[in-house]
Design a protein around this motif. Structure first.
Motif, PDB file in Angstrom:
ATOM      1  N   LEU A  18       0.836  -1.212   0.000  1.00 45.94           N
ATOM      2  CA  LEU A  18       0.000   0.000   0.000  1.00 45.94           C
ATOM      3  C   LEU A  18       0.867   1.256   0.000  1.00 45.94           C
ATOM      4  O   LEU A  18       0.593   2.213  -0.736  1.00 45.94           O
ATOM      5  CB  LEU A  18      -0.939   0.013   1.212  1.00 45.94           C
ATOM      6  CG  LEU A  18      -2.176  -0.869   1.122  1.00 45.94           C
ATOM      7  CD1 LEU A  18      -2.848  -0.983   2.480  1.00 45.94           C
ATOM      8  CD2 LEU A  18      -3.142  -0.323   0.084  1.00 45.94           C
ATOM      9  N   LEU A  32      -6.122   4.868  -0.622  1.00 47.82           N
ATOM     10  CA  LEU A  32      -6.013   3.553  -1.262  1.00 47.82           C
ATOM     11  C   LEU A  32      -6.792   2.498  -0.497  1.00 47.82           C
ATOM     12  O   LEU A  32      -7.450   1.644  -1.094  1.00 47.82           O
ATOM     13  CB  LEU A  32      -4.547   3.143  -1.381  1.00 47.82           C
ATOM     14  CG  LEU A  32      -3.714   3.937  -2.377  1.00 47.82           C
ATOM     15  CD1 LEU A  32      -2.253   3.523  -2.285  1.00 47.82           C
ATOM     16  CD2 LEU A  32      -4.237   3.740  -3.778  1.00 47.82           C
ATOM     17  N   VAL A  33      -6.717   2.534   0.831  1.00 47.00           N
ATOM     18  CA  VAL A  33      -7.460   1.566   1.636  1.00 47.00           C
ATOM     19  C   VAL A  33      -8.957   1.765   1.421  1.00 47.00           C
ATOM     20  O   VAL A  33      -9.695   0.797   1.216  1.00 47.00           O
ATOM     21  CB  VAL A  33      -7.081   1.683   3.130  1.00 47.00           C
ATOM     22  CG1 VAL A  33      -8.009   0.843   3.989  1.00 47.00           C
ATOM     23  CG2 VAL A  33      -5.627   1.281   3.336  1.00 47.00           C
ATOM     24  N   THR A  34      -9.405   3.002   1.432  1.00 47.05           N
ATOM     25  CA  THR A  34     -10.824   3.295   1.211  1.00 47.05           C
ATOM     26  C   THR A  34     -11.264   2.802  -0.164  1.00 47.05           C
ATOM     27  O   THR A  34     -12.304   2.146  -0.302  1.00 47.05           O
ATOM     28  CB  THR A  34     -11.096   4.806   1.348  1.00 47.05           C
ATOM     29  OG1 THR A  34     -10.736   5.215   2.662  1.00 47.05           O
ATOM     30  CG2 THR A  34     -12.550   5.142   1.082  1.00 47.05           C
ATOM     31  N   GLN A  35     -10.457   3.094  -1.177  1.00 49.68           N
ATOM     32  CA  GLN A  35     -10.777   2.646  -2.536  1.00 49.68           C
ATOM     33  C   GLN A  35     -10.831   1.123  -2.598  1.00 49.68           C
ATOM     34  O   GLN A  35     -11.726   0.548  -3.230  1.00 49.68           O
ATOM     35  CB  GLN A  35      -9.726   3.172  -3.511  1.00 49.68           C
ATOM     36  CG  GLN A  35      -9.941   2.758  -4.942  1.00 49.68           C
ATOM     37  CD  GLN A  35      -8.812   3.251  -5.839  1.00 49.68           C
ATOM     38  OE1 GLN A  35      -7.892   3.921  -5.403  1.00 49.68           O
ATOM     39  NE2 GLN A  35      -8.892   2.902  -7.108  1.00 49.68           N
ATOM     40  N   SER A  36      -9.915   0.454  -1.935  1.00 56.61           N
ATOM     41  CA  SER A  36      -9.899  -1.012  -1.939  1.00 56.61           C
ATOM     42  C   SER A  36     -11.144  -1.583  -1.274  1.00 56.61           C
ATOM     43  O   SER A  36     -11.740  -2.538  -1.767  1.00 56.61           O
ATOM     44  CB  SER A  36      -8.649  -1.531  -1.224  1.00 56.61           C
ATOM     45  OG  SER A  36      -7.498  -1.165  -1.933  1.00 56.61           O
ATOM     46  N   VAL A  37     -11.528  -0.998  -0.159  1.00 54.76           N
ATOM     47  CA  VAL A  37     -12.720  -1.489   0.549  1.00 54.76           C
ATOM     48  C   VAL A  37     -13.954  -1.282  -0.318  1.00 54.76           C
ATOM     49  O   VAL A  37     -14.760  -2.201  -0.515  1.00 54.76           O
ATOM     50  CB  VAL A  37     -12.880  -0.787   1.918  1.00 54.76           C
ATOM     51  CG1 VAL A  37     -14.235  -1.082   2.525  1.00 54.76           C
ATOM     52  CG2 VAL A  37     -11.758  -1.213   2.863  1.00 54.76           C
ATOM     53  N   SER A  39     -14.248  -0.911  -3.576  1.00 50.78           N
ATOM     54  CA  SER A  39     -14.287  -1.704  -4.815  1.00 50.78           C
ATOM     55  C   SER A  39     -14.441  -3.189  -4.560  1.00 50.78           C
ATOM     56  O   SER A  39     -14.770  -3.932  -5.486  1.00 50.78           O
ATOM     57  CB  SER A  39     -13.029  -1.450  -5.644  1.00 50.78           C
ATOM     58  OG  SER A  39     -11.892  -1.939  -4.964  1.00 50.78           O
ATOM     59  N   ASN A  40     -14.225  -3.630  -3.337  1.00 47.65           N
ATOM     60  CA  ASN A  40     -14.307  -5.064  -3.060  1.00 47.65           C
ATOM     61  C   ASN A  40     -15.546  -5.477  -2.283  1.00 47.65           C
ATOM     62  O   ASN A  40     -15.726  -6.666  -2.011  1.00 47.65           O
ATOM     63  CB  ASN A  40     -13.050  -5.532  -2.325  1.00 47.65           C
ATOM     64  CG  ASN A  40     -11.885  -5.616  -3.270  1.00 47.65           C
ATOM     65  OD1 ASN A  40     -11.926  -6.366  -4.223  1.00 47.65           O
ATOM     66  ND2 ASN A  40     -10.867  -4.818  -3.029  1.00 47.65           N
ATOM     67  N   TRP A 126     -15.476 -11.425  -4.168  1.00 49.24           N
ATOM     68  CA  TRP A 126     -15.216 -10.733  -2.908  1.00 49.24           C
ATOM     69  C   TRP A 126     -14.450 -11.644  -1.952  1.00 49.24           C
ATOM     70  O   TRP A 126     -13.584 -11.197  -1.213  1.00 49.24           O
ATOM     71  CB  TRP A 126     -16.552 -10.297  -2.323  1.00 49.24           C
ATOM     72  CG  TRP A 126     -16.514  -9.566  -1.024  1.00 49.24           C
ATOM     73  CD1 TRP A 126     -15.705  -8.525  -0.672  1.00 49.24           C
ATOM     74  CD2 TRP A 126     -17.359  -9.799   0.101  1.00 49.24           C
ATOM     75  NE1 TRP A 126     -16.001  -8.097   0.592  1.00 49.24           N
ATOM     76  CE2 TRP A 126     -17.020  -8.864   1.096  1.00 49.24           C
ATOM     77  CE3 TRP A 126     -18.382 -10.702   0.358  1.00 49.24           C
ATOM     78  CZ2 TRP A 126     -17.650  -8.813   2.324  1.00 49.24           C
ATOM     79  CZ3 TRP A 126     -19.016 -10.636   1.573  1.00 49.24           C
ATOM     80  CH2 TRP A 126     -18.651  -9.710   2.544  1.00 49.24           C
TER      81      TRP A 126
END
Length: 141
Positions: A18, A32-37, A39-40, A126
């Protein structure tokens, strides 16, 4: 948009990845963490028809094999054939009132099946399962 703070523990290799991505893209790690959460997450069920929402929510708790069975489900051949026959008859404007209701029911059943299949695939993804390419999925004619 209001935000909430959550503290999570990440394995060191994931955190380093990250950080490397954040540095390379000039973004904060938090973004990046927010985007990952986001999008998944599996799709929200609120946009689905209300009669199928409980089933979609239940799918989030079933095991991988049951999800795969749902994802690979097909319309029964007899239903598919009847649906096609009614569609053809409808093009010629020859449907009776009963047949029009049957056509609507068959369409709704097919729509719900496709929605359940798509949702099953999204949950499998997921959970980290590989999703096969479209050309590898069964096709019903």
């Amino acid at each position: 948009m209001t935000t909430q703070q959550v503290t999570i523990e990440l394995p060191e290799p994931i955190f380093r990845q990250l950080v490397r991505i954040a540095e390379a893209t000039h973004q904060p790690v938090e973004a990046l963490v927010t985007q990952s959460v986001i999008s998944n997450l599996p799709p929200f069920t609120e946009n689905a028809p209300t009669d199928i929402q409980p089933e979609l929510l239940r799918m989030q708790t079933v095991d991988k094999d049951e999800l795969k069975a749902i994802a690979y489900a097909q319309v029964e051949p007899s239903d598919r054939e009847r649906h096609l026959n009614l569609l053809k008859k409808n093009e010629e404007d020859l449907l009776t009132a009963e047949e029009r209701q049957e056509l609507t029911a068959l369409r709704l059943a097919a729509d719900h099946l496709m929605l359940r299949k798509a949702y099953a695939w999204s949950i499998l993804r997921w959970r980290g399962q590989r999703i096969p390419p479209l050309q590898d999925l069964p096709v019903s004619l």
